[in-house]
Design an enzyme around this catalytic site. Structure first.
Site, PDB file in Angstrom:
ATOM      1  N   SER A 122      -7.954   5.035   1.031  1.00 42.41           N
ATOM      2  CA  SER A 122      -7.767   3.881   0.421  1.00 42.41           C
ATOM      3  C   SER A 122      -9.106   2.919   0.305  1.00 42.41           C
ATOM      4  O   SER A 122      -9.788   2.798   1.113  1.00 42.41           O
ATOM      5  CB  SER A 122      -6.381   2.932   1.227  1.00 42.41           C
ATOM      6  OG  SER A 122      -6.589   1.550   0.573  1.00 42.41           O
TER       7      SER A 122
ATOM      8  N   LYS B 194      -7.238   6.192  -3.541  1.00 47.71           N
ATOM      9  CA  LYS B 194      -6.410   4.970  -4.016  1.00 47.71           C
ATOM     10  C   LYS B 194      -7.123   4.042  -3.883  1.00 47.71           C
ATOM     11  O   LYS B 194      -8.017   3.708  -3.023  1.00 47.71           O
ATOM     12  CB  LYS B 194      -5.272   4.857  -2.780  1.00 47.71           C
ATOM     13  CG  LYS B 194      -4.553   3.438  -2.593  1.00 47.71           C
ATOM     14  CD  LYS B 194      -3.537   3.355  -1.490  1.00 47.71           C
ATOM     15  CE  LYS B 194      -3.308   2.050  -0.941  1.00 47.71           C
ATOM     16  NZ  LYS B 194      -2.351   2.154  -0.183  1.00 47.71           N
TER      17      LYS B 194
ATOM     18  N   LYS C  50      -7.332  -0.465  -4.567  1.00 45.63           N
ATOM     19  CA  LYS C  50      -6.729  -1.527  -4.671  1.00 45.63           C
ATOM     20  C   LYS C  50      -6.986  -2.438  -5.837  1.00 45.63           C
ATOM     21  O   LYS C  50      -7.930  -2.428  -6.481  1.00 45.63           O
ATOM     22  CB  LYS C  50      -7.246  -2.488  -3.441  1.00 45.63           C
ATOM     23  CG  LYS C  50      -6.894  -2.093  -2.154  1.00 45.63           C
ATOM     24  CD  LYS C  50      -5.442  -2.077  -1.929  1.00 45.63           C
ATOM     25  CE  LYS C  50      -5.082  -1.769  -0.300  1.00 45.63           C
ATOM     26  NZ  LYS C  50      -3.723  -1.737  -0.103  1.00 45.63           N
TER      27      LYS C  50
ATOM     28  N   ASP D   9      -2.808   0.502  -5.700  1.00 47.67           N
ATOM     29  CA  ASP D   9      -2.023  -0.349  -4.837  1.00 47.67           C
ATOM     30  C   ASP D   9      -2.166  -1.645  -5.258  1.00 47.67           C
ATOM     31  O   ASP D   9      -3.337  -2.267  -5.099  1.00 47.67           O
ATOM     32  CB  ASP D   9      -2.275  -0.175  -3.446  1.00 47.67           C
ATOM     33  CG  ASP D   9      -1.247  -0.570  -2.420  1.00 47.67           C
ATOM     34  OD1 ASP D   9      -1.543  -0.679  -1.187  1.00 47.67           O
ATOM     35  OD2 ASP D   9      -0.435  -1.411  -2.801  1.00 47.67           O
TER      36      ASP D   9
ATOM     37  N   GLU E 188       1.557   1.402  -6.385  1.00 46.51           N
ATOM     38  CA  GLU E 188       2.261   1.030  -5.158  1.00 46.51           C
ATOM     39  C   GLU E 188       2.431  -0.497  -5.427  1.00 46.51           C
ATOM     40  O   GLU E 188       1.547  -1.402  -5.462  1.00 46.51           O
ATOM     41  CB  GLU E 188       1.540   1.168  -4.210  1.00 46.51           C
ATOM     42  CG  GLU E 188       1.894   1.181  -2.796  1.00 46.51           C
ATOM     43  CD  GLU E 188       0.743   1.616  -1.610  1.00 46.51           C
ATOM     44  OE1 GLU E 188       1.066   1.338  -0.343  1.00 46.51           O
ATOM     45  OE2 GLU E 188      -0.011   2.255  -2.023  1.00 46.51           O
TER      46      GLU E 188
ATOM     47  N   ASP F   3       6.130  -0.046  -0.699  1.00 47.22           N
ATOM     48  CA  ASP F   3       5.592  -0.124   0.371  1.00 47.22           C
ATOM     49  C   ASP F   3       6.228  -1.470   1.091  1.00 47.22           C
ATOM     50  O   ASP F   3       7.055  -1.256   1.912  1.00 47.22           O
ATOM     51  CB  ASP F   3       3.842  -0.436   0.274  1.00 47.22           C
ATOM     52  CG  ASP F   3       3.085  -0.569   1.597  1.00 47.22           C
ATOM     53  OD1 ASP F   3       2.133  -0.566   1.508  1.00 47.22           O
ATOM     54  OD2 ASP F   3       3.777  -0.763   2.619  1.00 47.22           O
TER      55      ASP F   3
ATOM     56  N   LYS G  98       5.820   3.556   6.688  1.00 46.21           N
ATOM     57  CA  LYS G  98       4.684   3.166   7.699  1.00 46.21           C
ATOM     58  C   LYS G  98       5.698   3.021   8.782  1.00 46.21           C
ATOM     59  O   LYS G  98       6.562   1.872   8.806  1.00 46.21           O
ATOM     60  CB  LYS G  98       4.158   2.026   7.389  1.00 46.21           C
ATOM     61  CG  LYS G  98       3.144   2.086   6.001  1.00 46.21           C
ATOM     62  CD  LYS G  98       2.411   0.744   5.675  1.00 46.21           C
ATOM     63  CE  LYS G  98       1.560   0.892   4.616  1.00 46.21           C
ATOM     64  NZ  LYS G  98       0.924  -0.454   4.051  1.00 46.21           N
TER      65      LYS G  98
ATOM     66  N   GLY H 251      -0.940   3.891   5.699  1.00 46.54           N
ATOM     67  CA  GLY H 251      -1.897   3.326   6.870  1.00 46.54           C
ATOM     68  C   GLY H 251      -2.076   1.906   6.941  1.00 46.54           C
ATOM     69  O   GLY H 251      -2.145   1.008   5.888  1.00 46.54           O
TER      70      GLY H 251
HETATM   71  C1  NPQ Z   1      -1.457  -1.006   2.135  1.00 40.28           C
HETATM   72  N1  NPQ Z   1      -3.050  -0.191   3.871  1.00 40.28           N
HETATM   73  O1  NPQ Z   1      -0.972   0.169   1.917  1.00 40.28           O
HETATM   74  C2  NPQ Z   1      -2.081  -1.312   3.412  1.00 40.28           C
HETATM   75  C3  NPQ Z   1      -2.962  -2.643   3.058  1.00 40.28           C
HETATM   76  C4  NPQ Z   1      -3.532  -3.296   4.278  1.00 40.28           C
HETATM   77  C5  NPQ Z   1      -4.650   1.463   3.941  1.00 40.28           C
HETATM   78  O2  NPQ Z   1      -4.191  -0.111   2.196  1.00 40.28           O
HETATM   79  C6  NPQ Z   1      -4.674  -5.468   8.673  1.00 40.28           C
HETATM   80  C7  NPQ Z   1      -3.461  -5.371   8.783  1.00 40.28           C
HETATM   81  C8  NPQ Z   1      -5.400  -5.076   7.539  1.00 40.28           C
HETATM   82  C9  NPQ Z   1      -2.647  -4.555   7.728  1.00 40.28           C
HETATM   83  C10 NPQ Z   1      -5.636  -4.224   5.289  1.00 40.28           C
HETATM   84  C11 NPQ Z   1      -3.939   0.304   3.113  1.00 40.28           C
HETATM   85  C12 NPQ Z   1      -4.626  -4.437   6.567  1.00 40.28           C
HETATM   86  C13 NPQ Z   1      -3.332  -4.245   6.316  1.00 40.28           C
HETATM   87  C14 NPQ Z   1      -4.926  -3.812   4.250  1.00 40.28           C
HETATM   88  C15 NPQ Z   1      -2.828  -3.583   5.286  1.00 40.28           C
HETATM   89  O3  NPQ Z   1      -0.951  -1.572   1.593  1.00 40.28           O
HETATM   90 MG    MG Z   2       0.337  -0.617   0.366  1.00 39.33          MG
END
Ligand code: NPQ
Ligand code: MG
Length: 382
Positions: free
Chosen positions: A146, A172, A174, A200, A225, A250, A274, A302
């Site tokens: 990501s 992926k 953002k 995402d 996403e 998600d 998750k 993640g």
């Molecule tokens: C997601 N994860 O899929 C999340 C977003 C995300 C790998 O993109 C602290 C706690 C920091 C939760 C950063 C990825 C974070 C977090 C990004 C969640 O939407």
């Molecule tokens: Mg996400």
């Protein structure tokens, strides 16, 4: 679960807060992260062959920006409301944690950390791996990466190229309003059409942005996403009909009931699982099973976990329904120094090996852990 486990007698639960710096800032539509403030749960227990311990990780962030949960609140609800119920119920099996904590509404990330620690300890006592216990069918899982929002599109393209060179199975990125169509255009123009690309939005769009979201159809994305806010389910049905890109949810999928509604409404083509978001790895498995039964592909999300949460996630991601590469990246994607002795590494074929030792199969490096610890509190059954 398949095999009955003989259970454990919990003697104490340690709550530890750690601060781990990220190797690079991680910017999303809901904020920028430069470090992780994480709550760890450590269960001390007696098993049939003597004392054992298990670790669980709470994925909540420092601030309630990804969801309503945040680290300090997770610690508070754990001390004030969850551990008293865990102790009062005399829980000896991970299978019984959910029921013991069920009367407490929400706080799924906090609950998931407790369940993971109890499950890790119970499985270590039984000499059984979490992967085997959950029903894993593979020893390595394909993983993606990501990539956050970066200062320039050039930075994004070079970062993506670097990760593809490392061997990641897909990328992926953002997105947010104003950072969506052009970044995808440049990634495709400069890195080609034959690598897996998904985006995402972290709930940054609404039905009014449908033209922008439809414009992403030209980039042959694996999926988009969480385009819309968590609670807006029916809007996703219309979006799924209006665009070609598969819609993945998600933040919306907080439990089996909501997942069931989404599957029956056709509000998603793909589901991101998750464990922390749905209350635990056992609930994560049940959602996996429901999606397999509905013929809907899932992948493992993640939350910038340490090696403790990452190992437990690898075990779940080894189940047969996880047919798309997950966000369980190598530890080095986030950490200069992980808190486990054998951090997850990316194999050249874009996979990560699923630990097969007892419990999560990883050992905590206590020296590294102590160096990043900001608080420790021990709680005993009264
Ligand atoms: C997601 N994860 O899929 C999340 C977003 C995300 C790998 O993109 C602290 C706690 C920091 C939760 C950063 C990825 C974070 C977090 C990004 C969640 O939407
Ligand atoms: Mg996400």
């Amino acid at each position: 679960m398949t095999t009955e486990l003989s259970g454990i007698d919990i003697t104490a639960v340690e709550l530890r807060r750690i601060e781990l710096p990220l190797v690079a800032p991680f910017q999303t539509s809901f904020g920028t992260w430069t470090f992780r403030d994480i709550l760890l749960v450590r269960v001390h227990a007696d098993g049939p062959n003597g004392p054992v311990e298990g670790w669980g990780e709470c994925v909540a962030g420092t601030q309630p920006l990804y969801s309503s949960e945040y680290t300090s609140a997770a610690e508070d609800v754990t001390v004030e409301h969850l551990l008293p119920r865990l102790f009062a119920a005399g829980v000896r099996h991970a299978d019984d944690v959910e029921a013991a904590l069920a009367e407490v509404r929400g706080h799924r990330m906090a609950k998931a950390a407790i369940e993971a620690a109890v499950l890790d300890a119970e499985l270590r006592a039984a000499g059984r791996s979490m992967a085997e216990h959950l029903g894993a069918t593979v020893e390595r899982v394909p993983v993606g990466v990501s990539i956050g929002i970066l200062p320039t599109i050039e930075d994004l393209v070079s970062t993506a190229a670097g990760h593809l060179d490392e061997g990641y199975a897909r990328v992926k990125v953002k997105i947010k309003p104003g950072w969506d169509v052009e970044p995808c255009r440049r990634l495709r123009a400069e890195l080609g059409a034959d690598f897996g690309l998904q985006v995402d939005a972290n709930a940054a769009y609404g039905p009014g942005d449908i033209e922008t979201l439809r414009a992403l159809d030209q980039f042959d994305l694996l999926l988009i996403e969480q385009p819309y806010p968590e609670e807006r389910i029916v809007d996703n049905v219309e979006l799924a009909q209006a665009i070609r890109t598969p819609v993945c949810l998600d933040e919306t999928i907080v439990d089996e009931a909501v997942c069931d509604d989404v599957l029956r409404l056709g509000a998603a083509d793909v589901i991101n699982i998750k464990p922390g978001r749905v209350g635990g790895h056992l609930a994560g498995k049940r959602i996996h099973d429901a999606c397999v039964a509905a013929g809907v592909p899932v992948w493992h999300g993640g939350m910038l976990e340490t090696g403790i949460g990452r190992a437990a996630n690898l075990a779940l991601a080894a189940l047969p329904g996880f047919t798309l590469p997950g966000d369980i990246s190598a530890a080095a994607r986030y950490w200069a120094r992980d808190i486990v002795t054998e951090p997850a590494v990316l194999e050249p074929d874009g996979t990560i090996r699923v630990p097969d030792g007892p419990g999560t199969g990883v050992e905590v490096d206590l020296d590294v852990l102590d160096a990043v610890t900001t608080s420790v509190h021990l709680h005993h059954p009264s």
